[in-house]
Design an enzyme around this catalytic site. Structure first.
Site, PDB file in Angstrom:
ATOM      1  N   HIS A   1     -24.781  -3.520   0.497  1.00 46.86           N
ATOM      2  CA  HIS A   1     -24.762  -2.239   0.367  1.00 46.86           C
ATOM      3  C   HIS A   1     -23.645  -1.366  -0.119  1.00 46.86           C
ATOM      4  CE1 HIS A   1     -28.538  -2.891   2.758  1.00 46.86           C
ATOM      5  NE2 HIS A   1     -27.344  -3.427   3.524  1.00 46.86           N
TER       6      HIS A   1
ATOM      7  N   SER B   1      -9.484   2.964 -26.399  1.00 45.29           N
ATOM      8  CA  SER B   1     -10.565   3.964 -26.913  1.00 45.29           C
ATOM      9  C   SER B   1     -10.054   4.468 -28.004  1.00 45.29           C
ATOM     10  CB  SER B   1     -10.381   5.251 -25.728  1.00 45.29           C
ATOM     11  OG  SER B   1     -11.022   6.022 -26.535  1.00 45.29           O
TER      12      SER B   1
END
Ligand code: ARG
Length: 434
Positions: free
Chosen positions: A163, A285
């Site tokens: 999970h 970027s």
């Protein structure tokens, strides 16, 4: 596409003029895609004319001329001197026209007893078998790299998650060997696909056979096929079915890649900070000077969608009656796209994996003592407690005793556990399949 009909095999000396745009519509992309199939098509044509000589449709001397001319075409194509372009309806027409141009009337005999329907099946099958071989080799290479890393990181701790919550202590070896074993299973699945596809459709012509004693076993063996696909209707009906099977093999592999890419992109976040990619595998970027982005991993993760899209496209167009329908031509693009995407992704993986840094201190620091609760419960079981009672005691926080993360890992001795990884067993299976 030129609207000149001089390159249409089936037109009566160019007299069947087609409405504007129709031929371009039918053949536009197909001729480009045939570039992937052209050499296989030449090979299949060589086998076919050899078969024609075996039943005396052509003489041995004529066969030699055919073989020489087809070899010339192969080398001209490889050197870029022969271009497969829109002046031809397809690669099949290009071969026949070249033969007729070079050999005159003899060239016109090449298509005796053959249809473009069994011709396209044959070259597609040779193409798929070749591609699966290449894919299989690189899958084996990725599996070997993962096994190597697992071997190196037997003692490297990391949290095991369920999970996405910390669950139990784990090791990098267990995590990575899981992907290696899955890829080995995928290799055996690819092998099954190879066996299925390794059957010759050549000689089934348009889908009904021909009234000539074609030696189908001979042409099958010349092309390296394991057997002959017996029934001509089945040969046609397997178009699309075999493509899907091939893409399914890619899908298995690429599903593993997606999951591994997911793990890696998560583990590369500053929040986890478990692994980093080599600088030469990251991108910057355009605006934020601080960024080193794992774009390559994201595109790897996304690539499964290309395979799924290809499969969907083929599934959808296969809603057809039996026999050849031109619809089937549209399975070529998605097949090639799916295969090329799979290969391009896999080929980058060995280096990418080898260049990764495992931040072992961060990984170990993320393993906390509360993750030993299951160990505490099982320790009590060893001393005679019933598991459910031991579970409740371990849950109620008052854990004591001498259990440590190290001892927890050392005690995972059943096969596959951190202390008994079974890497040699996985490696042996890999060796047998690679
Ligand atoms: N380009 C065609 C295809 O991929 C080749 C077969 C053409 N056969 C025909 N009967 N028109 O299906």
């Amino acid at each position: 596409m030129t609207e000149k009909n001089n390159a249409l095999l089936w037109s009566a000396q160019g007299t069947d003029q087609m409405a504007p745009g129709v031929m371009a519509y039918l053949a536009g992309e197909d001729i480009i895609l045939d570039q992937y199939l052209f050499l296989y098509d030449i090979k299949a044509t060589t086998a076919h004319v050899t078969g024609l000589a075996a039943i005396d449709i052509i003489t041995d001397k004529e066969l030699l001329l055919f073989k020489q001319t087809l070899a010339d075409l192969t080398s001209a194509y490889q050197k870029g001197e022969f271009e497969l372009n829109e002046q031809y309806e397809d690669g099949h027409s290009a071969i026949e026209m070249y033969l007729t141009e070079q050999l005159g009337n003899l060239g016109k005999k090449a298509h005796t007893g053959r249809s473009r329907n069994d011709q396209v099946l044959t070259c597609l099958r040779l193409y798929m078998l070749d591609q699966l071989k290449q894919i299989s080799a690189v899958v084996a290479e990725v599996a070997a790299v993962l096994l190597g890393l697992a071997d190196e990181h037997k003692a490297t701790l990391m949290p095991g998650y369920t999970h996405l919550q910390r669950a139990m202590p784990n090791t990098v070896a267990v995590w990575l060997a899981g992907f290696a074993e899955s890829l080995v299973d995928n290799l055996s699945e690819i092998k099954y696909t190879q066996d299925l596809l390794n059957t010759s459709p050549l000689g089934t012509a348009a889908g009904f056979g021909v009234p000539l004693p074609l030696d189908r076993e001979l042409t099958a063996s010349l092309l390296g096929f394991n057997r002959v696909q017996i029934n001509p209707v089945y040969a046609q009906n397997s178009r699309g079915k075999f493509e899907l099977k091939c893409l399914q093999s890619c899908h298995h592999v690429m599903s593993d890649v997606r999951r591994l890419a997911w793990d890696l992109s998560l583990f590369m976040t500053a929040e986890f900070d478990f692994v980093s990619l080599a600088k030469d595998h990251t991108t910057g970027s355009s605006i934020m000077p601080n960024k080193n982005n794992p774009d390559v991993i994201e595109v790897m993760r996304a690539s499964l969608s290309v395979i799924e899209g290809s499969m969907m496209q083929i599934q959808s167009l296969m809603s057809l009656p039996s026999g050849y329908q031109r619809d089937l031509q549209l399975s070529k693009g998605p097949l090639i796209k799916g295969i090329e995407t799979t290969k391009a992704t896999l080929e980058l993986m060995p280096n990418l994996l080898k260049s990764m840094t495992f931040k072992t201190e961060n990984m170990a620091a993320a393993v906390s003592d509360d993750m030993l609760a299951t160990d505490h419960a099982l320790e009590a079981v060893k001393k005679g407690a019933h598991f459910r009672d031991a579970y409740l005691i371990a849950k109620s926080d008052n854990q004591s005793g001498d259990i440590s993360v190290t001892s927890s890992i050392a005690n995972r001795v059943s096969l596959g556990g951190a202390a008994n990884l079974g890497l040699d067993v996985i490696q042996e299976r890999l060796n047998a399949l690679a």
